[in-house]
Design a protein around this motif. Structure first.
Motif, mmCIF file in Angstrom:
data_model
loop_
_atom_site.group_PDB
_atom_site.id
_atom_site.type_symbol
_atom_site.label_atom_id
_atom_site.label_comp_id
_atom_site.label_asym_id
_atom_site.label_seq_id
_atom_site.Cartn_x
_atom_site.Cartn_y
_atom_site.Cartn_z
ATOM 1 N N SER A 13 25.486 42.436 -30.951
ATOM 2 C CA SER A 13 25.925 41.258 -31.304
ATOM 3 C C SER A 13 27.167 40.499 -30.048
ATOM 4 C CB SER A 13 26.467 41.751 -32.494
ATOM 5 O OG SER A 13 25.603 41.730 -33.886
ATOM 6 N N ASP A 17 22.981 37.957 -28.057
ATOM 7 C CA ASP A 17 23.011 37.044 -29.467
ATOM 8 C C ASP A 17 23.240 35.919 -28.186
ATOM 9 O OD1 ASP A 17 25.077 36.507 -28.939
ATOM 10 O OD2 ASP A 17 26.032 36.431 -30.988
ATOM 11 N N SER A 39 17.996 34.071 -25.411
ATOM 12 C CA SER A 39 18.436 35.440 -26.066
ATOM 13 C C SER A 39 18.546 35.558 -27.657
ATOM 14 C CB SER A 39 19.884 35.736 -24.555
ATOM 15 O OG SER A 39 19.294 36.441 -24.591
ATOM 16 N N MET A 40 19.293 34.060 -27.798
ATOM 17 C CA MET A 40 19.216 33.442 -29.401
ATOM 18 C C MET A 40 18.214 33.843 -30.101
ATOM 19 S SD MET A 40 20.847 30.078 -29.969
ATOM 20 C CE MET A 40 19.171 29.016 -29.790
ATOM 21 N N MET A 43 16.974 37.527 -30.780
ATOM 22 C CA MET A 43 18.445 38.364 -31.715
ATOM 23 C C MET A 43 18.133 38.016 -33.436
ATOM 24 S SD MET A 43 20.536 40.478 -31.273
ATOM 25 C CE MET A 43 22.411 41.264 -31.727
ATOM 26 N N ASP A 44 16.910 37.135 -33.168
ATOM 27 C CA ASP A 44 17.102 37.025 -34.961
ATOM 28 C C ASP A 44 15.531 37.237 -34.866
ATOM 29 O OD1 ASP A 44 15.691 36.169 -37.383
ATOM 30 O OD2 ASP A 44 17.529 34.590 -37.597
#
Length: 58
Positions: A13, A17, A39-40, A43-44
């Motif tokens: 984190s 992210d 990346s954002m 990450m989820d």
């Protein structure tokens, strides 16, 4: 002093992210690795699975 390129070598984190990538893009500093949005989103894991399921490639 100017930065030629930023070599991104972190895990977890607040790094993977997209936050660091976003800051570097804002500052116009070139960097290695994935872009801010990839990346954002990845990450989820829920969003990643939805994107892959629907074959939505941004």
């Amino acid at each position: 002093m100017t930065i030629d390129v930023c070599l991104l070598t972190f895990h977890g984190s607040n790094g993977e992210d997209g936050s660091i990538q976003g800051m570097l893009e804002f500052l116009n500093v070139p960097y290695t690795g994935c872009g801010m949005y990839s990346s954002m989103y990845t990450m989820d894991k829920v969003i990643t699975k939805l994107i892959l399921k629907e074959k939505i490639f941004l």
